[in-house]
Write an enzyme that holds these catalytic residues in place. Sequence first.
Site, PDB file in Angstrom:
ATOM      1  N   ARG A  15       0.837  -1.196   0.000  1.00  0.00           N
ATOM      2  CA  ARG A  15       0.000   0.000   0.000  1.00  0.00           C
ATOM      3  C   ARG A  15       0.876   1.253   0.000  1.00  0.00           C
ATOM      4  O   ARG A  15       2.027   1.231   0.422  1.00  0.00           O
ATOM      5  CB  ARG A  15      -0.910   0.026   1.227  1.00  0.00           C
ATOM      6  CG  ARG A  15      -2.014  -1.010   1.228  1.00  0.00           C
ATOM      7  CD  ARG A  15      -2.869  -0.888   2.477  1.00  0.00           C
ATOM      8  NE  ARG A  15      -2.059  -0.973   3.686  1.00  0.00           N
ATOM      9  CZ  ARG A  15      -1.680   0.075   4.405  1.00  0.00           C
ATOM     10  NH1 ARG A  15      -2.017   1.300   4.043  1.00  0.00           N
ATOM     11  NH2 ARG A  15      -0.941  -0.102   5.488  1.00  0.00           N
ATOM     12  N   LYS A  69      -8.301  -2.937   1.454  1.00  0.00           N
ATOM     13  CA  LYS A  69      -8.209  -1.964   2.533  1.00  0.00           C
ATOM     14  C   LYS A  69      -9.054  -0.724   2.258  1.00  0.00           C
ATOM     15  O   LYS A  69      -9.445  -0.021   3.196  1.00  0.00           O
ATOM     16  CB  LYS A  69      -6.748  -1.570   2.762  1.00  0.00           C
ATOM     17  CG  LYS A  69      -5.905  -2.707   3.328  1.00  0.00           C
ATOM     18  CD  LYS A  69      -6.478  -3.261   4.642  1.00  0.00           C
ATOM     19  CE  LYS A  69      -5.543  -4.286   5.270  1.00  0.00           C
ATOM     20  NZ  LYS A  69      -6.131  -4.915   6.478  1.00  0.00           N
ATOM     21  N   HIS A  86      -9.655  -4.450  13.272  1.00  0.00           N
ATOM     22  CA  HIS A  86      -8.577  -5.059  12.500  1.00  0.00           C
ATOM     23  C   HIS A  86      -8.042  -6.221  13.333  1.00  0.00           C
ATOM     24  O   HIS A  86      -7.120  -6.064  14.129  1.00  0.00           O
ATOM     25  CB  HIS A  86      -7.489  -4.023  12.231  1.00  0.00           C
ATOM     26  CG  HIS A  86      -6.416  -4.506  11.317  1.00  0.00           C
ATOM     27  ND1 HIS A  86      -5.117  -4.072  11.393  1.00  0.00           N
ATOM     28  CD2 HIS A  86      -6.439  -5.402  10.299  1.00  0.00           C
ATOM     29  CE1 HIS A  86      -4.392  -4.673  10.470  1.00  0.00           C
ATOM     30  NE2 HIS A  86      -5.168  -5.490   9.798  1.00  0.00           N
ATOM     31  N   SER A 105       1.268  -6.464  11.837  1.00  0.00           N
ATOM     32  CA  SER A 105       1.977  -7.462  11.047  1.00  0.00           C
ATOM     33  C   SER A 105       3.166  -8.028  11.824  1.00  0.00           C
ATOM     34  O   SER A 105       3.920  -7.291  12.457  1.00  0.00           O
ATOM     35  CB  SER A 105       2.466  -6.820   9.749  1.00  0.00           C
ATOM     36  OG  SER A 105       3.138  -7.752   8.952  1.00  0.00           O
ATOM     37  N   LYS A 162      -1.003 -12.765  14.577  1.00  0.00           N
ATOM     38  CA  LYS A 162      -2.472 -12.692  14.520  1.00  0.00           C
ATOM     39  C   LYS A 162      -3.072 -13.868  13.748  1.00  0.00           C
ATOM     40  O   LYS A 162      -4.030 -14.502  14.200  1.00  0.00           O
ATOM     41  CB  LYS A 162      -2.866 -11.355  13.872  1.00  0.00           C
ATOM     42  CG  LYS A 162      -4.354 -11.096  13.717  1.00  0.00           C
ATOM     43  CD  LYS A 162      -4.619  -9.607  13.508  1.00  0.00           C
ATOM     44  CE  LYS A 162      -3.902  -9.026  12.322  1.00  0.00           C
ATOM     45  NZ  LYS A 162      -4.555  -9.336  11.035  1.00  0.00           N
ATOM     46  N   THR A 163      -2.506 -14.144  12.578  1.00  0.00           N
ATOM     47  CA  THR A 163      -3.019 -15.250  11.759  1.00  0.00           C
ATOM     48  C   THR A 163      -2.658 -16.598  12.372  1.00  0.00           C
ATOM     49  O   THR A 163      -3.491 -17.495  12.483  1.00  0.00           O
ATOM     50  CB  THR A 163      -2.471 -15.148  10.321  1.00  0.00           C
ATOM     51  OG1 THR A 163      -2.904 -13.914   9.743  1.00  0.00           O
ATOM     52  CG2 THR A 163      -2.977 -16.304   9.469  1.00  0.00           C
ATOM     53  N   ASP A 187      -8.697 -11.263   9.618  1.00  0.00           N
ATOM     54  CA  ASP A 187      -8.197  -9.889   9.489  1.00  0.00           C
ATOM     55  C   ASP A 187      -9.190  -8.772   9.830  1.00  0.00           C
ATOM     56  O   ASP A 187      -8.794  -7.780  10.422  1.00  0.00           O
ATOM     57  CB  ASP A 187      -7.691  -9.672   8.062  1.00  0.00           C
ATOM     58  CG  ASP A 187      -6.779  -8.461   7.947  1.00  0.00           C
ATOM     59  OD1 ASP A 187      -5.928  -8.257   8.826  1.00  0.00           O
ATOM     60  OD2 ASP A 187      -6.916  -7.712   6.972  1.00  0.00           O
ATOM     61  N   ARG A 233       2.864 -12.160  -0.647  1.00  0.00           N
ATOM     62  CA  ARG A 233       1.532 -12.454  -0.097  1.00  0.00           C
ATOM     63  C   ARG A 233       0.842 -13.556  -0.880  1.00  0.00           C
ATOM     64  O   ARG A 233       1.194 -13.873  -2.014  1.00  0.00           O
ATOM     65  CB  ARG A 233       0.653 -11.204  -0.166  1.00  0.00           C
ATOM     66  CG  ARG A 233       1.154 -10.055   0.689  1.00  0.00           C
ATOM     67  CD  ARG A 233       0.111  -9.645   1.660  1.00  0.00           C
ATOM     68  NE  ARG A 233       0.565  -8.625   2.593  1.00  0.00           N
ATOM     69  CZ  ARG A 233       0.043  -8.438   3.782  1.00  0.00           C
ATOM     70  NH1 ARG A 233      -0.928  -9.230   4.192  1.00  0.00           N
ATOM     71  NH2 ARG A 233       0.475  -7.491   4.576  1.00  0.00           N
TER      72      ARG A 233
END
Length: 533
Positions: A60, A201, A221, A239, A243-244, A258, A324
């Site tokens: 981004r 996003k 988030h 990041s 989290k994942t 997410d 990704r």
Amino acid sequence: MDNYGLSTKTISLENLGIKDADVKYQLSPDELHNITIEKGQGTESDTGALAINTGEFTGRSPQDRFIVRDSITEDKVWWGNVNLAFDSDKFQALYNKVTNYLSGKELYVRDSYVCADDKYRMNVRVVTEFPWSNLFCYNMFLRPEESELDNFTPEWHVVCAPGFKADPAVDGTRQHNFAILDFTRKIALIGGTGYTGEMKKGIFSALNFILPVFKNTLPMHCSANVGEKGDTAIFFGLSGTGKTTLSADPARKLIGDDEHGWTAENTVFNFEGGCYAKVINLTEEQEPDIWRAIKRGAILENVIFKEGTNEVDFEDVSLTPNTRVSYPIYHIDNIQPGSIGHNPKNIFFLTADAYGILPPISKLTPGQAAYHFISGYTAKVAGTEAGINEPQPNFSACFGAPFMPLHPTKYAEMLSKKMKDAGVNVWLINTGWTGGPYGTGSRMKLKYTRAMITAALNGELDNVEYKNHAVFGLAKPQSCPNVPAEVLNPRNTWADKDAYDAKALELAAAFRKNFAKFEEFANDEIMAGGPVA
């Protein structure tokens, strides 16, 4: 290519100002995969996934993200370095240039929606210049049934034209790429960049305004999962904090990885229909769910193949460290049907503290929870960016500042109220370093972090002894099943206790400095949640 498309329905884009387009509507993943390869825009990996290169931008571009300043947003958006204002007339002029650019071209159109809870559903029509951009939206947004398409009415549009380049001097952009939200026209306009995350996003940012302002729902988030007893757990984290990984629990079903909403009815729903995971240094052992999801239908972005093969080298970051994969959530086996959970009981704030100061697990008061939510702390380690030679504190409000149009305290106050109303436990989890800072200590063992989270979820930390951290005031459990007691008190893991104390005060000072910009908006309870020394 005239025969492509499972649906016989054709649609016009004239209402968007796009004329004479050759519309490829609602193509299947297989069709979009094949067209991408036929056009030379992608390659099939050895697992069947589509590998593409997003071009000039591999991430981004926050400085080129704008929100149109108008009667809807003027008094509500927190304008500044995150939410950059764009003039409404300038938007219309730029939009007209983009639609003229797209007119007469072969375009890919997808009807989709976001928000898995029907009460909050928002229909989105996506118009993309490239087939792989459309496949990304198939993966990431929710997919209507074929029977729903006949009467589908889009509420928002995403118009994505990577090949169009703006003229900053004329168009009001910073440079040739842009991602602009217009809440009056209900359009996310993206140009000059092929990075697919701008579409995801963009809609996430729109929901982060729409849900709290108009629907009394907290956007988050975060990842979320649900246990066998129906209890929902929520995982916030930037990041690299886990989290994942930590929400992928074989004993619990994944709601999403997410973006979620927490409703007034005390339910948690996924915004999306897929996952967008980093694959840098991916291994089957560490991330089995992601590893297995990389098959036909998935899109790999900016990865490099091993020489002479179509096998991905996940350690090769020569294009970008932000490699990704996107895939539909049904590529994951253990998922929650309907992507909705009820009865949230535990919230985990994940931080990778490279200083090795914060406890591996601590229980937060409502004031501390709001303070740490607004702070959104983690740390960058040496080598992650040019010029970083030692750990650097990294704060991102609400664990997602680039996507939050409102002032962070608005979200924090909503979170605090929901915590109290629902009786939710909030935990701060340090997945970072122990025994010293980065370079001296070691990363917290994943098995210990999993054991601490499991103990919290099972109520095994409800009646143990707690002691407060001398600098941060955080309540540290003194025992936890399957975790050595000395690990729970970070100061004890350092050989040099004086060095620990000095570094703890240094980190506390960084927290205070960061929080200064929020103080005038924060109530007494939130202010009391910060460091105590």
